[in-house]
Design an enzyme around this catalytic site. Structure first.
Site, short mmCIF file in Angstrom:
data_model
loop_
_atom_site.label_atom_id
_atom_site.label_comp_id
_atom_site.label_asym_id
_atom_site.label_seq_id
_atom_site.Cartn_x
_atom_site.Cartn_y
_atom_site.Cartn_z
N CYS A 72 5.19 10.02 -11.32
CA CYS A 72 4.88 9.89 -9.76
C CYS A 72 5.15 11.25 -9.09
CB CYS A 72 5.81 9.05 -9.02
SG CYS A 72 5.17 8.81 -7.01
N HIS A 149 -4.58 7.60 -16.13
CA HIS A 149 -5.58 7.82 -15.30
C HIS A 149 -6.99 8.06 -16.00
CE1 HIS A 149 -3.09 9.11 -11.94
NE2 HIS A 149 -2.22 9.53 -12.87
N GLU A 198 -3.87 2.98 -7.11
CA GLU A 198 -2.65 3.50 -7.99
C GLU A 198 -2.19 2.13 -8.66
OE1 GLU A 198 1.55 5.71 -7.19
OE2 GLU A 198 -0.32 5.93 -5.87
N CYS A 207 -1.54 10.53 -4.24
CA CYS A 207 -1.07 10.19 -5.67
C CYS A 207 -1.26 11.52 -6.15
CB CYS A 207 -1.75 9.30 -6.41
SG CYS A 207 -1.45 9.13 -8.16
N GLY A 208 0.19 12.16 -6.39
CA GLY A 208 0.31 13.29 -7.33
C GLY A 208 -0.29 13.47 -8.58
N THR A 209 0.17 12.46 -9.39
CA THR A 209 -0.55 12.38 -10.65
C THR A 209 -1.90 12.25 -10.74
OG1 THR A 209 0.04 10.14 -11.00
CG2 THR A 209 1.89 11.71 -11.89
N GLY A 210 -2.60 11.62 -9.85
CA GLY A 210 -3.97 11.43 -9.71
C GLY A 210 -4.53 12.56 -9.54
#
Length: 266
Positions: A72, A149, A198, A207-210
């Site tokens: 995350c 993702h 998410e 969403c940081g990883t997004g």
């Protein structure tokens, strides 16, 4: 009683619990109860900070549906603020280096995985232009940045039914570990608008990883190069990645308040 902090990164909010001195048995049911916005404390994700033999601290991440996930990005930026110094963090996605910057943090998110079986997908295919789609969405890109993702580049985000398409794609059998669904629009030179459904949490403000996965996908598709501003509903992140290198994510992290709770009641 146990202490916790309420924090957020661009409106993606967390209950952060320090489990370094006293361990806390976190179950799916307990994580769901704490995350409940009506009967619990309320959050998108629950974060457990623990001890580590390999890093300064460890971090475990539970979605609001109780499922434990590998990564995350927004929560990772909160960790140096929570701990009070720059930290190397052990996660299920590997070791992440997080450094405090003015108003937030910069995190080395490591190298993306681009192979079909690393996403993971159910069967072999090209991850840059996947030969699959849903309804009238264009062929997507798949990227793993510690978690899976899929990214769709659209001409216009307005009018997309995220609430219908998000869960449809998240739970598709093509994604054996489910998937985070990113709806992106190129808004200008090295500027991307992004809405993320998410995995295990639904629509969130950020969403940081997004954002990391989408910037990687844009560079691979030659839609962006160099540092890229990713604008989410909650605000902006800056993602920098060149092929073969590590992903650098920079953005805000905010401490909201501290509290105490009896975890045995959850």
């Amino acid at each position: 009683m146990g202490r916790f902090s309420k924090m957020h990164g661009l409106g993606n909010d967390f209950v952060v619990i320090d489990a370094r001195e006293s361990t806390l048995d976190m179950t799916e049911a307990r994580a769901m109860a704490i995350a409940d916005r009506h009967a619990g404390i309320g959050c998108d994700q629950l974060i457990l900070i623990g001890n580590s033999d390999r890093a300064d601290v460890s971090m475990r991440i539970f979605n609001s549906d109780g499922s434990e996930v590998e990564a995350c990005g927004n929560a990772t930026r909160c960790v140096p603020l929570f701990v009070g110094r720059d930290v190397l963090i052990e996660t299920k996605a590997g070791l992440l280096d997080a450094k405090a910057v003015d108003g937030g943090a910069s995190v080395d998110m490591g190298q993306p995985r681009l192979e079909w079986d690393a996403i993971p997908l159910a069967y072999a295919m090209d991850t840059l232009t996947m030969p699959v789609s849903w309804e009238d969405l264009p062929a997507p890109v798949a990227v793993n940045v510690g978690n899976p993702h899929v990214i769709f580049f659209l001409d216009d985000l307005d009018g997309v039914n995220f609430d219908r398409l998000g869960p449809l794609i998240e739970h598709d059998p093509l994604f054996p570990a489910r998937v985070n669904v990113n709806f992106a629009q190129i808004a200008g030179n090295n500027h991307i608008r992004l809405v993320v459904w998410e995995r295990g949490a639904g629509l969130t403000r950020a969403c940081g990883t997004g954002a990391c996965a989408t910037a990687v996908a844009a560079v691979r598709r030659k839609l962006a190069s160099g540092p890229t501003t990713v604008s989410l509903p909650g605000g902006d992140l800056v993602i920098d990645w060149t092929p073969g290198g590590h992903i650098m994510m920079t953005g805000p992290a905010t401490h909201v308040f501290d509290g105490e709770a009896d975890w045995a009641r959850f």
